[in-house]
Scaffold this motif. Structure first.
Motif, PDB file in Angstrom:
ATOM      1  N   ARG A 269     -29.465 -21.184 -34.927  1.00  0.00           N
ATOM      2  CA  ARG A 269     -28.940 -20.641 -33.989  1.00  0.00           C
ATOM      3  C   ARG A 269     -27.693 -20.888 -33.077  1.00  0.00           C
ATOM      4  N   GLN A 270     -27.747 -22.521 -33.203  1.00  0.00           N
ATOM      5  CA  GLN A 270     -26.726 -23.148 -32.408  1.00  0.00           C
ATOM      6  C   GLN A 270     -25.472 -22.834 -33.508  1.00  0.00           C
ATOM      7  N   LEU A 271     -25.918 -22.488 -34.463  1.00  0.00           N
ATOM      8  CA  LEU A 271     -24.387 -23.253 -35.136  1.00  0.00           C
ATOM      9  C   LEU A 271     -23.948 -21.547 -35.694  1.00  0.00           C
ATOM     10  N   LYS A 272     -24.674 -20.731 -35.550  1.00  0.00           N
ATOM     11  CA  LYS A 272     -24.275 -19.441 -35.129  1.00  0.00           C
ATOM     12  C   LYS A 272     -23.409 -19.009 -33.683  1.00  0.00           C
ATOM     13  N   TRP A 273     -23.629 -19.756 -33.050  1.00  0.00           N
ATOM     14  CA  TRP A 273     -23.450 -18.951 -31.997  1.00  0.00           C
ATOM     15  C   TRP A 273     -21.975 -20.109 -31.720  1.00  0.00           C
ATOM     16  N   ASP A 274     -22.135 -20.994 -32.428  1.00  0.00           N
ATOM     17  CA  ASP A 274     -20.825 -22.555 -32.210  1.00  0.00           C
ATOM     18  C   ASP A 274     -19.569 -21.082 -33.095  1.00  0.00           C
ATOM     19  N   ASN A 275     -20.413 -20.729 -34.039  1.00  0.00           N
ATOM     20  CA  ASN A 275     -19.195 -20.073 -35.401  1.00  0.00           C
ATOM     21  C   ASN A 275     -19.148 -18.605 -34.013  1.00  0.00           C
ATOM     22  N   SER A 276     -19.202 -17.543 -33.740  1.00  0.00           N
ATOM     23  CA  SER A 276     -18.901 -16.408 -33.091  1.00  0.00           C
ATOM     24  C   SER A 276     -18.486 -17.318 -32.168  1.00  0.00           C
ATOM     25  N   ARG A 277     -18.533 -18.265 -31.589  1.00  0.00           N
ATOM     26  CA  ARG A 277     -17.460 -18.870 -30.478  1.00  0.00           C
ATOM     27  C   ARG A 277     -16.216 -19.021 -30.595  1.00  0.00           C
ATOM     28  N   SER A 278     -15.649 -19.303 -31.963  1.00  0.00           N
ATOM     29  CA  SER A 278     -14.683 -19.772 -33.011  1.00  0.00           C
ATOM     30  C   SER A 278     -13.991 -18.760 -32.899  1.00  0.00           C
ATOM     31  N   GLY A 279     -14.928 -17.282 -33.414  1.00  0.00           N
ATOM     32  CA  GLY A 279     -14.220 -16.300 -33.898  1.00  0.00           C
ATOM     33  C   GLY A 279     -14.941 -15.954 -35.411  1.00  0.00           C
ATOM     34  N   VAL A 280     -16.155 -16.996 -35.936  1.00  0.00           N
ATOM     35  CA  VAL A 280     -16.430 -16.090 -37.222  1.00  0.00           C
ATOM     36  C   VAL A 280     -17.058 -15.000 -36.490  1.00  0.00           C
ATOM     37  N   GLU A 281     -16.715 -13.745 -37.730  1.00  0.00           N
ATOM     38  CA  GLU A 281     -17.846 -12.968 -37.965  1.00  0.00           C
ATOM     39  C   GLU A 281     -18.668 -12.630 -38.543  1.00  0.00           C
ATOM     40  N   PHE A 282     -19.874 -11.934 -37.749  1.00  0.00           N
ATOM     41  CA  PHE A 282     -21.239 -11.785 -38.703  1.00  0.00           C
ATOM     42  C   PHE A 282     -21.254 -10.449 -38.612  1.00  0.00           C
ATOM     43  N   ARG A 283     -21.879  -9.960 -40.116  1.00  0.00           N
ATOM     44  CA  ARG A 283     -22.703  -8.521 -40.471  1.00  0.00           C
ATOM     45  C   ARG A 283     -23.723  -8.799 -40.418  1.00  0.00           C
ATOM     46  N   PHE A 284     -24.507  -8.411 -39.978  1.00  0.00           N
ATOM     47  CA  PHE A 284     -26.272  -8.819 -40.752  1.00  0.00           C
ATOM     48  C   PHE A 284     -26.750  -7.361 -41.402  1.00  0.00           C
ATOM     49  N   ASN A 285     -27.978  -7.043 -41.127  1.00  0.00           N
ATOM     50  CA  ASN A 285     -28.471  -6.478 -42.563  1.00  0.00           C
ATOM     51  C   ASN A 285     -26.879  -5.668 -42.756  1.00  0.00           C
ATOM     52  N   THR A 286     -26.565  -6.511 -43.864  1.00  0.00           N
ATOM     53  CA  THR A 286     -25.544  -6.471 -44.796  1.00  0.00           C
ATOM     54  C   THR A 286     -25.722  -7.450 -46.607  1.00  0.00           C
ATOM     55  N   ARG A 287     -26.339  -6.637 -47.209  1.00  0.00           N
ATOM     56  CA  ARG A 287     -25.946  -7.133 -48.744  1.00  0.00           C
ATOM     57  C   ARG A 287     -24.985  -6.972 -49.711  1.00  0.00           C
ATOM     58  N   TYR A 288     -25.138  -8.193 -49.635  1.00  0.00           N
ATOM     59  CA  TYR A 288     -23.953  -8.789 -51.105  1.00  0.00           C
ATOM     60  C   TYR A 288     -24.237  -7.312 -51.957  1.00  0.00           C
ATOM     61  N   VAL A 289     -24.151  -6.114 -52.943  1.00  0.00           N
ATOM     62  CA  VAL A 289     -24.216  -5.876 -54.415  1.00  0.00           C
ATOM     63  C   VAL A 289     -23.521  -5.494 -55.274  1.00  0.00           C
ATOM     64  N   ARG A 290     -21.965  -5.754 -55.163  1.00  0.00           N
ATOM     65  CA  ARG A 290     -21.597  -6.516 -56.133  1.00  0.00           C
ATOM     66  C   ARG A 290     -20.101  -6.408 -55.897  1.00  0.00           C
TER      67      ARG A 290
END
Ligand SMILES: Cc1cc2nc3c(=O)[nH]c(=O)nc-3n(C[C@H](O)[C@H](O)[C@H](O)COP(=O)(O)OP(=O)(O)OC[C@H]3O[C@@H](n4cnc5c(N)ncnc54)[C@H](O)[C@@H]3O)c2cc1C
Length: 428
Positions: A163-184
């Motif tokens: 959770r801390q890594l997620k928070w750090d990443n979001s703060r530095s501009g990494v975009e998170f897309r949850f409930n999103t599955r790679y299909v092809r």
């Protein structure tokens, strides 16, 4: 900048699949190295660490189990230090309780000696103790003549770290897309169940599905994942009955460490994990997440392993299945302590499943991490234990491997263009 319209096609430079510890640390490293680049993490679940990364023992290993030439040996010692620093600098919990490795009989002493040799080669501190000295570390420990002590083995809360890594990443501009599955994917367009993402580079850190995704990109074709389930039992009676991690001598021919006592970050005690062959990838309990295709494929390989008894799979499977019986499971742990109330074991804790790679040709379990890829995609395979411990320096290694592949490809493109223009020059 990531560009994600409400619908239609999103765009990013680096697309990381999977928000477990491996995906999170790689995203962090990409953003550190390329602050101007857009990094996006897609995760099929609604939050981070719902699989191995949040269902493990939470042990920061020291690095003495692995042969010196392995990636595991290379990154565990440094990973332990880096994760300790990360936890301390972010105020996360860490229990520096150390670990004893004990023998139950004469024959196991040679196993301890081998661990000591590996520790020495890997530059990891391991101390020989007599039985009496071991009791000064943990008064309840039982061993045959000698024990090894690893002062640098510790525990963290793996979910808190993620959770801390997620928070750090979001703060530095990494975009998170949850409930999103790679299909092809088609070329640089990745199709998810929530739309299309155009990207320059894909990093596959999909844990239990990493092999499937790698195959779609033409990598990891020699391998398939055989899931092994690890269950845990909580010892609820008295937190002081065991004061350090206590591990048995493992069978170094397979990647599992045997049932052990783990001291959790809040000083609780649990035993486990088992390594029971699972029947589908997310086969945590009952029929949840049942997948018929996976079931058929995994059963095929497990039946083959059972019949050929490759790496003594038959014996392993039978021994591991017996651990579903609480008395057997508890009995194994009791061999390592002088006294403990067998009735003090309470409920089973949430199980974890190892994304263990099997070499389809040799029918052997792959022991080390595997990284395959090119200038368009990179695939992290066999991120089994101690990948949590290794994650920070391992992410640097992965990002360097990506940079090398991309450099190589652009040099080839430049020299290809030069050859073309020379040819054109010759022709005119
Ligand atoms: C029982 C057990 C005990 C362990 N104990 C320890 C320990 O004490 N110390 C240690 O260092 N290591 C330990 N490990 C190993 C460690 O937990 C793993 O190596 C590590 O968590 C692997 O991280 P990961 O990110 O590769 O996988 P995961 O945590 O499984 O993350 C992969 C993510 O990818 C997502 N995903 C999968 N497919 C898709 C898709 N198609 N699209 C989008 N997202 C997708 C998943 O939902 C998941 O969240 C243990 C593992 C187990 C199972």
């Amino acid at each position: 900048m990531n560009e994600f319209p409400k619908s239609g096609v999103g765009r990013t430079n680096y697309l990381v699949i999977g928000a477990g510890i491996v995906g999170l640390t790689i995203a962090r490293e990409l953003k550190r190295r390329y602050p101007e680049s857009a990094v996006c993490v897609i995760e099929k679940e609604g939050q981070v660490a719902l699989h191995s990364s949040g269902r493990n023992s939470g042990v920061l290993h020291a690095g003495f189990y692995y042969p010196a030439d392995s990636l595991k040996a290379r990154f565990t010692r440094e990973g332990n230090r880096a994760m300790t620093r990360y936890c301390e600098s972010n105020g996360l919990k860490i229990n520096k309780c150390g670990k004893l490795i004990v023998a139950t009989c004469e024959e196991e002493l040679s196993g301890l000696e081998e661990l000591k040799r590996r520790g020495d080669r890997n530059g990891v501190e391991l101390i020989w103790l007599t039985e009496e000295e071991a009791r000064e570390i943990d008064p309840n420990v039982r061993t045959f003549r000698k024990a090894l002590y690893s002062p640098n083995t510790a525990s963290v809360d793996p979910v808190e770290v993620c959770r801390q890594l997620k928070w750090d990443n979001s703060r530095s501009g990494v975009e998170f897309r949850f409930n999103t599955r790679y299909v092809r994917h088609e070329d640089n367009r990745v199709f998810t169940d929530r739309g299309v993402i155009q990207c320059d580079y894909v990093v596959n850190a999909a844990g239990l599905y990493a092999d499937k995704i790698a195959h779609r990109f033409g990598f990891g074709k020699s391998y398939t994942i055989i899931p092994f389930k690890g269950i845990y039992l909580k010892y609820a009676k008295n937190k002081t009955d065991v004061s350090t991690h206590i591990y048995p001598v493992p069978n170094l021919n397979n990647p599992f460490l045997g049932v052990h006592f783990t001291k959790t970050v809040d000083s609780g005690i649990k035993i486990g994990p088992t390594a029971i062959p699972a029947l589908w990838r997310e086969n945590y309990s009952g029929l949840s997440r049942f997948n018929a295709g996976e079931f058929a494929q995994i059963l095929y390989y497990e039946a083959k392993l059972f019949l050929t008894n490759s790496f003594r799979f038959r014996t392993l499977a039978i021994e591991e299945l017996k651990k579903y019986r609480k008395s057997n499971f508890v009995g194994l742990s009791l061999k390592m302590v002088r006294q403990l109330d067998a009735g003090g074991f309470g409920s089973f804790l949430k199980p974890g499943i190892r994304a263990q790679l099997l070499n389809k040709q040799t029918l052997e379990l792959v022991q080390d991490f595997v990284l395959e890829g090119d200038h368009r995609s990179m695939h992290v395979l066999n991120a089994v234990s101690p990948a949590f411990t290794c994650s920070l320096p391992f992410a640097e290694y992965v990002v360097e491997a990506i940079a090398a592949k991309r450099r190589e490809a652009s040099q080839q493109a430049v020299s290809g263009r030069r050859v073309d223009s020379l040819k054109r020059g010759v022709g005119t």
